[in-house]
Every structure is written in structure tokens, then in C-alpha cells.
Design a protein around this motif. Sequence first.
Motif, PDB file in Angstrom:
ATOM      1  N   MET A 103      -1.855  36.769  11.412  1.00 44.14           N
ATOM      2  CA  MET A 103      -3.221  36.649  10.881  1.00 44.14           C
ATOM      3  C   MET A 103      -3.903  38.015  10.768  1.00 44.14           C
ATOM      4  O   MET A 103      -4.760  38.211   9.912  1.00 44.14           O
ATOM      5  CB  MET A 103      -4.075  35.729  11.766  1.00 44.14           C
ATOM      6  N   SER A 104      -3.505  38.967  11.632  1.00 44.52           N
ATOM      7  CA  SER A 104      -4.070  40.325  11.526  1.00 44.52           C
ATOM      8  C   SER A 104      -3.695  40.931  10.181  1.00 44.52           C
ATOM      9  O   SER A 104      -4.517  41.519   9.482  1.00 44.52           O
ATOM     10  CB  SER A 104      -3.511  41.237  12.625  1.00 44.52           C
ATOM     11  N   LYS A 105      -2.429  40.755   9.823  1.00 47.42           N
ATOM     12  CA  LYS A 105      -1.932  41.345   8.573  1.00 47.42           C
ATOM     13  C   LYS A 105      -2.582  40.644   7.367  1.00 47.42           C
ATOM     14  O   LYS A 105      -3.012  41.291   6.409  1.00 47.42           O
ATOM     15  CB  LYS A 105      -0.392  41.181   8.558  1.00 47.42           C
ATOM     16  N   ILE A 106      -2.663  39.334   7.449  1.00 53.93           N
ATOM     17  CA  ILE A 106      -3.267  38.569   6.344  1.00 53.93           C
ATOM     18  C   ILE A 106      -4.742  38.968   6.182  1.00 53.93           C
ATOM     19  O   ILE A 106      -5.222  39.190   5.072  1.00 53.93           O
ATOM     20  CB  ILE A 106      -3.116  37.042   6.594  1.00 53.93           C
ATOM     21  N   ALA A 107      -5.453  39.097   7.322  1.00 50.21           N
ATOM     22  CA  ALA A 107      -6.878  39.471   7.252  1.00 50.21           C
ATOM     23  C   ALA A 107      -7.029  40.850   6.617  1.00 50.21           C
ATOM     24  O   ALA A 107      -7.914  41.081   5.792  1.00 50.21           O
ATOM     25  CB  ALA A 107      -7.487  39.462   8.650  1.00 50.21           C
ATOM     26  N   SER A 108      -6.142  41.758   6.998  1.00 53.19           N
ATOM     27  CA  SER A 108      -6.219  43.113   6.452  1.00 53.19           C
ATOM     28  C   SER A 108      -5.976  43.090   4.936  1.00 53.19           C
ATOM     29  O   SER A 108      -6.695  43.732   4.170  1.00 53.19           O
ATOM     30  CB  SER A 108      -5.190  43.998   7.161  1.00 53.19           C
ATOM     31  N   ASP A 109      -4.982  42.332   4.502  1.00 54.61           N
ATOM     32  CA  ASP A 109      -4.682  42.268   3.060  1.00 54.61           C
ATOM     33  C   ASP A 109      -5.817  41.598   2.280  1.00 54.61           C
ATOM     34  O   ASP A 109      -6.235  42.072   1.228  1.00 54.61           O
ATOM     35  CB  ASP A 109      -3.373  41.488   2.831  1.00 54.61           C
ATOM     36  N   ILE A 110      -6.299  40.516   2.835  1.00 53.88           N
ATOM     37  CA  ILE A 110      -7.322  39.754   2.091  1.00 53.88           C
ATOM     38  C   ILE A 110      -8.639  40.531   2.016  1.00 53.88           C
ATOM     39  O   ILE A 110      -9.409  40.394   1.058  1.00 53.88           O
ATOM     40  CB  ILE A 110      -7.504  38.356   2.728  1.00 53.88           C
ATOM     41  N   SER A 111      -8.874  41.378   3.031  1.00 59.66           N
ATOM     42  CA  SER A 111     -10.149  42.095   3.084  1.00 59.66           C
ATOM     43  C   SER A 111     -10.237  43.198   2.026  1.00 59.66           C
ATOM     44  O   SER A 111     -11.292  43.784   1.838  1.00 59.66           O
ATOM     45  CB  SER A 111     -10.352  42.693   4.476  1.00 59.66           C
ATOM     46  N   ALA A 112      -9.120  43.459   1.341  1.00 57.10           N
ATOM     47  CA  ALA A 112      -9.145  44.514   0.317  1.00 57.10           C
ATOM     48  C   ALA A 112      -9.816  44.056  -0.979  1.00 57.10           C
ATOM     49  O   ALA A 112     -10.195  44.886  -1.804  1.00 57.10           O
ATOM     50  CB  ALA A 112      -7.720  44.974   0.022  1.00 57.10           C
ATOM     51  N   HIS A 113      -9.982  42.729  -1.161  1.00 57.44           N
ATOM     52  CA  HIS A 113     -10.549  42.242  -2.435  1.00 57.44           C
ATOM     53  C   HIS A 113     -12.073  42.345  -2.439  1.00 57.44           C
ATOM     54  O   HIS A 113     -12.733  41.904  -1.493  1.00 57.44           O
ATOM     55  CB  HIS A 113     -10.169  40.776  -2.662  1.00 57.44           C
ATOM     56  N   LYS A 114     -12.586  42.852  -3.547  1.00 56.61           N
ATOM     57  CA  LYS A 114     -14.046  42.985  -3.674  1.00 56.61           C
ATOM     58  C   LYS A 114     -14.723  41.619  -3.568  1.00 56.61           C
ATOM     59  O   LYS A 114     -15.758  41.469  -2.909  1.00 56.61           O
ATOM     60  CB  LYS A 114     -14.383  43.667  -5.008  1.00 56.61           C
ATOM     61  N   LEU A 115     -14.113  40.623  -4.207  1.00 53.21           N
ATOM     62  CA  LEU A 115     -14.692  39.277  -4.174  1.00 53.21           C
ATOM     63  C   LEU A 115     -14.850  38.788  -2.729  1.00 53.21           C
ATOM     64  O   LEU A 115     -15.876  38.209  -2.356  1.00 53.21           O
ATOM     65  CB  LEU A 115     -13.782  38.305  -4.949  1.00 53.21           C
ATOM     66  N   VAL A 116     -13.838  39.024  -1.932  1.00 57.85           N
ATOM     67  CA  VAL A 116     -13.858  38.597  -0.526  1.00 57.85           C
ATOM     68  C   VAL A 116     -14.977  39.319   0.216  1.00 57.85           C
ATOM     69  O   VAL A 116     -15.794  38.716   0.916  1.00 57.85           O
ATOM     70  CB  VAL A 116     -12.483  38.857   0.128  1.00 57.85           C
ATOM     71  N   ARG A 117     -15.051  40.634   0.034  1.00 58.69           N
ATOM     72  CA  ARG A 117     -16.062  41.414   0.768  1.00 58.69           C
ATOM     73  C   ARG A 117     -17.460  41.015   0.331  1.00 58.69           C
ATOM     74  O   ARG A 117     -18.351  40.852   1.162  1.00 58.69           O
ATOM     75  CB  ARG A 117     -15.839  42.916   0.566  1.00 58.69           C
ATOM     76  N   ASP A 118     -17.649  40.817  -0.978  1.00 61.05           N
ATOM     77  CA  ASP A 118     -18.979  40.422  -1.462  1.00 61.05           C
ATOM     78  C   ASP A 118     -19.365  39.058  -0.908  1.00 61.05           C
ATOM     79  O   ASP A 118     -20.505  38.818  -0.544  1.00 61.05           O
ATOM     80  CB  ASP A 118     -18.999  40.372  -3.001  1.00 61.05           C
ATOM     81  N   THR A 119     -18.377  38.149  -0.850  1.00 60.69           N
ATOM     82  CA  THR A 119     -18.660  36.785  -0.376  1.00 60.69           C
ATOM     83  C   THR A 119     -19.086  36.796   1.096  1.00 60.69           C
ATOM     84  O   THR A 119     -19.955  36.021   1.494  1.00 60.69           O
ATOM     85  CB  THR A 119     -17.393  35.903  -0.550  1.00 60.69           C
ATOM     86  N   LEU A 120     -18.497  37.671   1.888  1.00 58.54           N
ATOM     87  CA  LEU A 120     -18.776  37.657   3.328  1.00 58.54           C
ATOM     88  C   LEU A 120     -19.945  38.560   3.746  1.00 58.54           C
ATOM     89  O   LEU A 120     -20.413  38.492   4.882  1.00 58.54           O
ATOM     90  CB  LEU A 120     -17.516  38.049   4.112  1.00 58.54           C
ATOM     91  N   LEU A 121     -20.426  39.353   2.795  1.00 59.74           N
ATOM     92  CA  LEU A 121     -21.452  40.347   3.128  1.00 59.74           C
ATOM     93  C   LEU A 121     -22.751  39.718   3.632  1.00 59.74           C
ATOM     94  O   LEU A 121     -23.292  40.103   4.674  1.00 59.74           O
ATOM     95  CB  LEU A 121     -21.716  41.208   1.886  1.00 59.74           C
ATOM     96  N   GLU A 122     -23.261  38.736   2.882  1.00 59.19           N
ATOM     97  CA  GLU A 122     -24.552  38.141   3.239  1.00 59.19           C
ATOM     98  C   GLU A 122     -24.538  37.487   4.616  1.00 59.19           C
ATOM     99  O   GLU A 122     -25.518  37.552   5.365  1.00 59.19           O
ATOM    100  CB  GLU A 122     -24.961  37.103   2.195  1.00 59.19           C
ATOM    101  N   MET A 123     -23.411  36.850   4.936  1.00 57.02           N
ATOM    102  CA  MET A 123     -23.284  36.181   6.227  1.00 57.02           C
ATOM    103  C   MET A 123     -23.502  37.188   7.375  1.00 57.02           C
ATOM    104  O   MET A 123     -24.172  36.918   8.366  1.00 57.02           O
ATOM    105  CB  MET A 123     -21.877  35.605   6.291  1.00 57.02           C
ATOM    106  N   GLN A 124     -22.927  38.375   7.191  1.00 56.75           N
ATOM    107  CA  GLN A 124     -23.034  39.408   8.218  1.00 56.75           C
ATOM    108  C   GLN A 124     -24.458  39.963   8.270  1.00 56.75           C
ATOM    109  O   GLN A 124     -25.049  40.110   9.337  1.00 56.75           O
ATOM    110  CB  GLN A 124     -22.026  40.530   7.925  1.00 56.75           C
ATOM    111  N   ARG A 125     -25.039  40.222   7.101  1.00 50.41           N
ATOM    112  CA  ARG A 125     -26.398  40.782   7.076  1.00 50.41           C
ATOM    113  C   ARG A 125     -27.401  39.787   7.629  1.00 50.41           C
ATOM    114  O   ARG A 125     -28.375  40.150   8.290  1.00 50.41           O
ATOM    115  CB  ARG A 125     -26.781  41.157   5.644  1.00 50.41           C
TER     116      ARG A 125
END
Length: 227
Positions: free
Chosen positions: A96-118
Motif C-alpha cells: 500500500m505504501s508503493k500504491i499510495a506513492s504512485d497514485i499520489s503523482a496524479h494531479k487529479l488525485v492531489r486536487d481531489t484530496l486538497l480540500e479535505m486537508q485544508r
Amino acid sequence: MKHYSVAIDGPAGAGKSTIAKRLARELGYYYVDTGAIYRTLGYFFHLVGIGPKDIDGITRLIDECVIEIVYDDEDGSQHMFLNEVDVTEDIRSPEMSKIASDISAHKLVRDTLLEMQRDMARKHNVIMDGRDIGSVVLPRADVKIFLTASPEVRAQRRMEELKAKGNTKETFAKVLKEINDRDYNDSHRAVAPLKQTKNHILVDTSEMTVDEVIETLKKLVLEKCEA
Ligand code: DC
């Protein structure tokens, strides 16, 4: 009401979560482990059989993944819920560490998770750890720490964590390679790579005990934020 935010960024295995968790408890802040959010999303795609580099599949299904962070009333620990199921333990494997690292490279993924963190930082005093907290998620954080240690020290710590969980199968060489690969992946992606900005305070924990790191960080935080 002003909420304080502390960003702790750094590579895998630098001790971010151990330190951030304890610091948050001592200061009465919320601890937000943002890696767990990426892991949960990665776990969702793993369950539905979509690879972490398959951006078409990810785009198609990302809206079906509902992630929630729930804090335990008793000990304040962060639990991750994926479509209403507690997956806190399932997301912790090396796979899951490797999968998380790979998936986190996509802009769509980062944009989707940004608001939750803020949103967490808008509502609470937070100690938030990750890779891009000081650079992207909370660029106006009150304190930004870049926590690191040599790859060998980080691999050794990871080995001890795995051993404590009863996993004695992994070799040091394999764990070190995974750490080096993940460092490369996380710091070379095009979108929000792991990097130390000019306002990050560098803390190298290679030769420090956990208590020493906590004392150092606590001092830095208390200089800027009320306890
Ligand atoms: O902190 P961690 O090892 O649990 O994070 C897993 C992966 O998630 C990490 O290799 C990269 C990604 N991540 C990220 O891209 N940005 C963050 N703020 C946190 C994690």
C-alpha cells in the motif's frame, strides 16, 4: 477564531507520524496524517482492481471513493474510513505504501484530496504531516518543519516497526530499496513533489532520540503558536 497549523514534511520513515502524533497530544492539537488519506484512496483502487498508474480508470471511479477521517474519542488516534468501512490497518502494508506513492503523482488525485486537508486546518489546531503540506496544502502554516534522516537510519527504523508488528520476512536491503525508490518517486513527480521550501526548518533526526526531536519541535511550535 485563529487556528494554528504546523506542517511537518519529509521523506518516508523520517519519524514524522511518531513525532507529529506525540507532539499533537502534548499540545492538544489534532494530528492529521495525510499519507493515510493517499493510502486509503490507493486501497480503494486496489480493491476495485485499478492500477495506481491507470489514470483513465482512476478518473472514472474516483467519485465512488468516499474517505472520512474519524478520531477515536478515547486516545485521539486517527482512523480512516473508506466507504464507511474502517481500513486503518489495511492501508499499512509495504504494498500500500508503493500504491499510495504512485497514485499520489496524479494531479487529479492531489486536487481531489486538497480540500479535505485544508478543511481540517480551518476547523482545528493541527499538526499535519505529509510531503507537500508547507509547500502546497498549508503554505501559510505557522510553523513548517522538514523532518529527515539518512535512508539507512530510516530503513532501520522501518525494520523495527515491521518486527514489532510480527513481520520478520522483510530484509534490510529490500526495505532500504523501497525507501530509496519512494524518495525518488515522491520528490521527482511533476505535481507537488516533496521538497524543502525556504521557510521549512530542517531537522535531521538521524542522530536524535524521539524525546530530543519532540523537545526541539515543541520549542519551535511554542515560539509561534499558543499551546
Ligand atoms: O506518509 P506515508 O508514507 O504514509 O505516505 C504514503 C505516500 O503518500 C507517500 O509515498 C507519498 C504520498 N503522499 C503525498 O504524496 N503527499 C502527502 N502529503 C502525503 C503522502
